[in-house]
Write a protein that holds these residues in place. Sequence first.
Motif, short mmCIF file in Angstrom:
data_model
loop_
_atom_site.label_atom_id
_atom_site.label_comp_id
_atom_site.label_asym_id
_atom_site.label_seq_id
_atom_site.Cartn_x
_atom_site.Cartn_y
_atom_site.Cartn_z
N UNK A 47 -6.75 7.26 -8.87
CA UNK A 47 -7.30 8.36 -7.86
C UNK A 47 -6.78 9.75 -7.92
N UNK A 48 -7.11 10.89 -7.79
CA UNK A 48 -6.67 12.26 -8.00
C UNK A 48 -6.76 12.93 -6.46
N UNK A 49 -5.94 13.14 -5.80
CA UNK A 49 -5.74 13.84 -4.62
C UNK A 49 -5.15 15.15 -4.59
N UNK A 50 -5.84 16.06 -3.82
CA UNK A 50 -5.62 17.47 -3.77
C UNK A 50 -4.40 17.91 -2.92
N UNK A 51 -4.50 17.39 -1.73
CA UNK A 51 -3.40 17.61 -0.41
C UNK A 51 -2.89 16.34 0.01
N UNK A 52 -1.86 16.59 0.66
CA UNK A 52 -1.26 15.62 1.43
C UNK A 52 -0.70 16.05 2.94
N UNK A 53 -1.21 15.50 3.99
CA UNK A 53 -0.91 16.29 5.34
C UNK A 53 -0.35 15.07 6.21
N UNK A 54 0.53 15.41 7.00
CA UNK A 54 1.12 14.30 7.69
C UNK A 54 1.13 14.51 9.17
N UNK A 55 1.30 13.68 10.07
CA UNK A 55 1.59 13.63 11.45
C UNK A 55 3.21 13.91 11.39
N UNK A 56 3.69 14.56 12.61
CA UNK A 56 4.92 15.04 12.64
C UNK A 56 6.11 14.06 12.93
N UNK A 57 5.70 12.66 13.00
CA UNK A 57 6.63 11.76 13.44
C UNK A 57 7.50 11.04 12.29
N UNK A 58 8.69 10.89 12.31
CA UNK A 58 9.45 10.37 11.06
C UNK A 58 8.85 9.48 10.25
N UNK A 59 8.10 8.46 10.73
CA UNK A 59 7.79 7.37 10.05
C UNK A 59 6.56 7.74 9.28
N UNK A 60 5.83 8.88 9.72
CA UNK A 60 4.63 9.32 8.78
C UNK A 60 5.11 10.20 7.74
N UNK A 61 5.83 10.97 8.21
CA UNK A 61 6.50 12.12 7.15
C UNK A 61 7.15 11.37 6.06
N UNK A 62 7.95 10.19 6.31
CA UNK A 62 8.72 9.54 5.33
C UNK A 62 7.60 9.02 4.34
N UNK A 63 6.70 8.16 5.09
CA UNK A 63 5.60 7.62 4.27
C UNK A 63 5.04 8.57 3.40
N UNK A 64 4.79 9.80 3.91
CA UNK A 64 3.75 11.02 3.15
C UNK A 64 5.06 11.24 1.94
N UNK A 65 6.15 11.44 2.50
CA UNK A 65 7.06 12.13 1.27
C UNK A 65 7.15 11.26 -0.02
N UNK A 66 7.25 9.82 0.32
CA UNK A 66 7.29 8.73 -0.77
C UNK A 66 6.23 8.77 -1.76
#
Length: 177
Positions: A47-66
Amino acid sequence: MATIGLIRHGITDWNELGKAQGVSDISLNDLGRSQAKRLGRRLSQNEDWDMLITSNLKRAVETARIIGNIINRPISSIDDRIREINWGRNWRNLELGIENFENVSTRGLDFLEDIERLYKNKRVLAVSHGALIGLTLQRLLPEEFQTTYIENTSLTIIRKIKDRWRCQLYNCTIHLK
């Protein structure tokens, strides 16, 4: 039309204890980090994704960064609208300060409509939270989602086709098998 992949964050110690986190800023545990890596590998394969947006809470940000490190996409933005429901203080005993479910789904719907309008023909991943995703789906497609349960690091894919939202994939965790 935009394709939006809704992802629930990886598991935390509080998830494992059955504690509602709400807006408490809890980090992922080792299993949650592993789940995010598995989803990132899945997303990088076919799958090819263009963008990554996240909630501001740590658990979501950490998931998005990984995930972003694996799919080679930085976090494009952090959006408070897709943060978890605010359960208030001592909500189980006092029922004080709980955010109205309709307000939660309105935040989610506003976010989706903005993404669809601003990023036509883009594929956007949004890392969020179980209640936000579930309540938004129930509001968006009430006939299809009278109830929901969103697993940690599950992927739900929605698109708006001819002014109508459609769910192409719901709560998929094949990457965890």
